[in-house]
Design an enzyme around this catalytic site. Structure first.
Site, PDB file in Angstrom:
ATOM      1  N   CYS A 132      -2.368   9.710   2.569  1.00 27.11           N
ATOM      2  CA  CYS A 132      -1.881   8.906   1.483  1.00 27.11           C
ATOM      3  C   CYS A 132      -3.063   9.201   0.207  1.00 27.11           C
ATOM      4  CB  CYS A 132      -1.652   7.667   1.686  1.00 27.11           C
ATOM      5  SG  CYS A 132      -3.108   6.907   2.549  1.00 27.11           S
TER       6      CYS A 132
ATOM      7  N   GLU B 263       0.687  -1.144   0.113  1.00 27.30           N
ATOM      8  CA  GLU B 263      -0.014  -0.040  -0.024  1.00 27.30           C
ATOM      9  C   GLU B 263       1.092   1.336  -0.128  1.00 27.30           C
ATOM     10  OE1 GLU B 263      -3.316   0.016  -0.067  1.00 27.30           O
ATOM     11  OE2 GLU B 263      -3.861  -1.987   0.346  1.00 27.30           O
TER      12      GLU B 263
HETATM   13  P1  NAD Z   1       8.554   4.929   3.868  1.00 19.35           P
HETATM   14  O1  NAD Z   1       8.457   4.073   2.828  1.00 19.35           O
HETATM   15  O2  NAD Z   1       9.808   5.883   4.204  1.00 19.35           O
HETATM   16  O3  NAD Z   1       8.704   4.069   5.211  1.00 19.35           O
HETATM   17  C1  NAD Z   1       7.609   3.336   5.625  1.00 19.35           C
HETATM   18  C2  NAD Z   1       8.184   1.959   6.507  1.00 19.35           C
HETATM   19  O4  NAD Z   1       8.866   1.341   5.857  1.00 19.35           O
HETATM   20  C3  NAD Z   1       8.913   2.562   8.157  1.00 19.35           C
HETATM   21  O5  NAD Z   1       8.417   1.666   8.858  1.00 19.35           O
HETATM   22  C4  NAD Z   1      10.439   2.453   7.531  1.00 19.35           C
HETATM   23  O6  NAD Z   1      10.877   2.061   8.602  1.00 19.35           O
HETATM   24  C5  NAD Z   1      10.301   0.952   6.550  1.00 19.35           C
HETATM   25  N1  NAD Z   1      11.378   0.954   5.653  1.00 19.35           N
HETATM   26  C6  NAD Z   1      12.002   1.600   5.363  1.00 19.35           C
HETATM   27  N2  NAD Z   1      13.085   1.233   4.477  1.00 19.35           N
HETATM   28  C7  NAD Z   1      12.938  -0.141   4.607  1.00 19.35           C
HETATM   29  C8  NAD Z   1      13.454  -1.323   3.706  1.00 19.35           C
HETATM   30  N3  NAD Z   1      14.169  -1.231   2.942  1.00 19.35           N
HETATM   31  N4  NAD Z   1      12.730  -2.558   4.063  1.00 19.35           N
HETATM   32  C9  NAD Z   1      11.623  -2.574   4.747  1.00 19.35           C
HETATM   33  N5  NAD Z   1      11.180  -1.626   5.237  1.00 19.35           N
HETATM   34  C10 NAD Z   1      11.758  -0.380   5.216  1.00 19.35           C
HETATM   35  O7  NAD Z   1       7.030   5.675   4.125  1.00 19.35           O
HETATM   36  P2  NAD Z   1       6.675   6.812   5.463  1.00 19.35           P
HETATM   37  O8  NAD Z   1       7.447   8.084   5.149  1.00 19.35           O
HETATM   38  O9  NAD Z   1       6.753   6.147   6.715  1.00 19.35           O
HETATM   39  O10 NAD Z   1       5.116   6.909   4.964  1.00 19.35           O
HETATM   40  C11 NAD Z   1       4.817   7.616   4.198  1.00 19.35           C
HETATM   41  C12 NAD Z   1       4.508   7.147   2.782  1.00 19.35           C
HETATM   42  O11 NAD Z   1       3.351   6.172   3.294  1.00 19.35           O
HETATM   43  C13 NAD Z   1       3.438   8.063   1.812  1.00 19.35           C
HETATM   44  O12 NAD Z   1       3.960   7.666   0.613  1.00 19.35           O
HETATM   45  C14 NAD Z   1       2.233   7.746   2.135  1.00 19.35           C
HETATM   46  O13 NAD Z   1       1.404   8.253   0.784  1.00 19.35           O
HETATM   47  C15 NAD Z   1       2.233   6.484   2.281  1.00 19.35           C
HETATM   48  N6  NAD Z   1       0.826   5.776   3.009  1.00 19.35           N
HETATM   49  C16 NAD Z   1       0.053   5.070   2.251  1.00 19.35           C
HETATM   50  C17 NAD Z   1      -1.097   4.649   2.927  1.00 19.35           C
HETATM   51  C18 NAD Z   1      -2.121   3.532   2.058  1.00 19.35           C
HETATM   52  O14 NAD Z   1      -2.812   3.160   2.603  1.00 19.35           O
HETATM   53  N7  NAD Z   1      -1.883   3.623   0.673  1.00 19.35           N
HETATM   54  C19 NAD Z   1      -1.367   4.870   4.029  1.00 19.35           C
HETATM   55  C20 NAD Z   1      -0.422   5.589   4.798  1.00 19.35           C
HETATM   56  C21 NAD Z   1       0.384   6.162   4.153  1.00 19.35           C
END
Ligand code: NAD
Length: 499
Positions: free
Chosen positions: A278, A244
């Protein structure tokens, strides 16, 4: 060691701090869990998963209802922690928790109906059989979450995974570990016997470790960039995943829209939670005949918002640079600021920004800005609005405002979720699937699809008698295939009239 925490010798551990984004004050410190820690947590989760699945659906339902009641009782406490760690106002935090509770309730109440064993008609070729299909838990589900909705978003996977009978190992965002820890500890109060829901904390590498630690399914919510990395990691062991990611959601305003409602919802959809949503509204396509009036209403309402009151600070400091870059680039390339502008980024807050006349290939139109900004674009007609709305690389949500054309326009929008005359209602309708396409990811959480996302099907058939026309044997009589063809002709061979 508690049931919820990986076993650790804290003295030898690396830790990180969770900070209040409004004040910079430290809230708590958390371990940076290593690959070995994560693997150990998943090992424990495997035993817990067998125990949780073995309890049976009625007992799991009871336990999850107890958790629901606990969350209701302690909503204020959880909301206060969200405000501290994410920065959103208390009212928005309470709304977030309440929507998450509605989802937990739905998942719990519908698990048996959606996943339980059901008969399936065998059809002509297996008429001598009965068939059933049921959905079994995967085992251990790894959940990696973001920070912008630190309760609602991960629980959109966790509640459904638990209701489907799985154990969960949860890696919250490094920006909201205290909220993640609260959720896990509160669950342990209603399920103290086994670590059915565990926490691992840290940065990206801890999340990466979870993908390859032996989980049976991985649910990721975050950016598309990280989503690609997660999917590649899961591919190594063919671990199924639901991804997601973000959005750049459009809002279409037709000539016959209720402009007061459209403007109010556009400003809310773009700016609540400081635009860090998001499926928030990031761009609006407005028919020419109502553009000026709509823009004036939006500017007037956006101008009344006070950062720090109606919405909070930008939670992740690095996002301030992205927001400033999008505004600068848009203005440098001919865009106009109808409200706010280059000076609106005042760390840790961003004042409301409304842009107009921005070229469609600017990052302010194509990429997630994730700030309290809205780009308005005047279009000649509904066709142009739909074409521009669909042109992006994301396909998460969309909204349309129209008194008579809402359904027609909505059906042409290329998004997983479309609302008419409101923004984002689908987040609070638990029976609906949540998710998008293209760079917004794939797979579904919430609703029946969300329960099935965390379960695998198992079918059982039973032959009750042997048919005279025996097809699946080396003793197949010579005439059998001829009879089969005749049967197929009779049953499926007639042409449909009028087609
Ligand atoms: P991000 O991708 O930076 O991080 C998300 C999570 O992934 C964090 O817990 C992070 O520590 C982890 N992570 C980072 N690198 C990783 C790796 N290599 N392997 C596994 N995990 C890893 O995103 P963010 O800044 O935390 O969140 C914001 C984003 O999330 C925005 O793009 C937003 O639109 C999206 N979002 C989507 C939804 C949805 O339902 N579609 C809901 C909320 C947020």
């Amino acid at each position: 060691m508690t049931a919820t925490q990986p076993s650790t010798d804290r003295s030898a551990r690396e830790t990180f701090a969770s900070l209040n984004p409004a004040t910079g004050e430290q809230i708590a410190t958390f371990d940076i869990h290593s690959e070995a820690d994560v693997r150990a947590a998943v090992e424990r989760a495997k035993r817990a998963a067998a125990w949780w699945a073995g309890l049976g659906e009625p007992t799991r339902r009871q336990r999850l209802r107890n958790w629901r009641a606990l969350l209701v009782r302690r909503t204020d406490e959880l909301a206060a922690l969200i405000t501290q760690e994410n920065g959103k106002p208390t009212g928005d935090a309470i709304l977030e928790v309440t929507i998450a509770i509605a989802h937990l309730s739905w998942a719990t109440g519908h698990a048996r109906r959606v996943l339980g064993r059901r008969p399936v008609l065998p059809g002509l070729l297996a008429i001598n059989h009965t068939a059933t299909c049921e959905y079994l838990p995967y085992g251990v589900v790894g959940v990696i979450g973001p920070w912008n909705y630190p309760v609602h978003t991960p629980l959109g996977s966790i509640s459904y995974a638990l209701a489907a009978g799985n154990a969960v190992v949860f890696k919250p965002s490094e920006f909201t570990p205290a909220v993640g820890s609260w959720l896990v500890e509160s669950f342990a109060e209603v399920v103290p016997e086994q670590p059915v829901f565990q926490l691992v904390t840290g940065y990206g590498p801890t999340g990466a470790a979870l993908c390859t630690a032996g989980v049976d399914k991985l649910a990721f919510t975050g950016s598309a960039t990280t989503g690609r990395t997660v999917m590649a990691a899961c591919a190594q062991d063919l671990i199924p995943c639901v991804i997601e990611c973000g959005g750049k959601d459009p809002l279409v305003v037709a000539a016959d829209a209720d402009l007061d409602l459209a403007a109010e919802q556009a400003v809310w959809g773009a700016m609540f939670n400081a635009g860090q949503t998001c499926a928030g509204v990031e761009r609006a396509y407005v028919e020419r005949s109502v553009y000026a009036e709509f823009a004036a209403k939006v500017v007037q309402q956006a101008g009344q918002l006070q950062p720090g009151q109606q919405y909070g600070p930008i939670t992740m400091p690095s996002q301030l640079t992205v927001i400033a870059r999008h505004i600068d680039d848009a203005l440098n390339r001919g865009g106009r600021a109808l409200a706010g502008g280059r000076d609106s980024v005042q760390p840790p807050y961003v004042n409301p920004v409304v842009l107009a006349g921005v070229p469609e290939d600017c990052p302010a139109v194509t990429d997630e800005t994730f700030g309290p900004t809205l780009v308005l674009t005047e279009v000649a007609d509904e066709q142009e609005a739909v074409a521009k709305a669909n042109a992006g690389r994301y396909g998460l949500g969309a909204s349309v405002f129209s008194r008579s054309r809402g359904g027609a326009i909505a059906r042409r929008l290329d998004a997983g979720m479309v609302s008419i005359n409101a923004v984002l209602p689908y987040a609070g309708i638990p029976g609906l699937p949540w998710g998008g396409s293209k760079d917004s990811g794939f797979g579904r959480i919430h609703g029946p699809d969300g329960l099935r996302e965390f379960a695998r099907s198992r079918v059982i058939t039973r032959q009750w008698f042997v048919l005279p026309l025996r097809l699946t044997t080396f003793d197949r009589p010579r005439h059998a295939i001829g009879q089969l063809k005749q049967l197929a002709r009779l049953r499926w061979g007639s042409r449909q009239r009028g087609v």
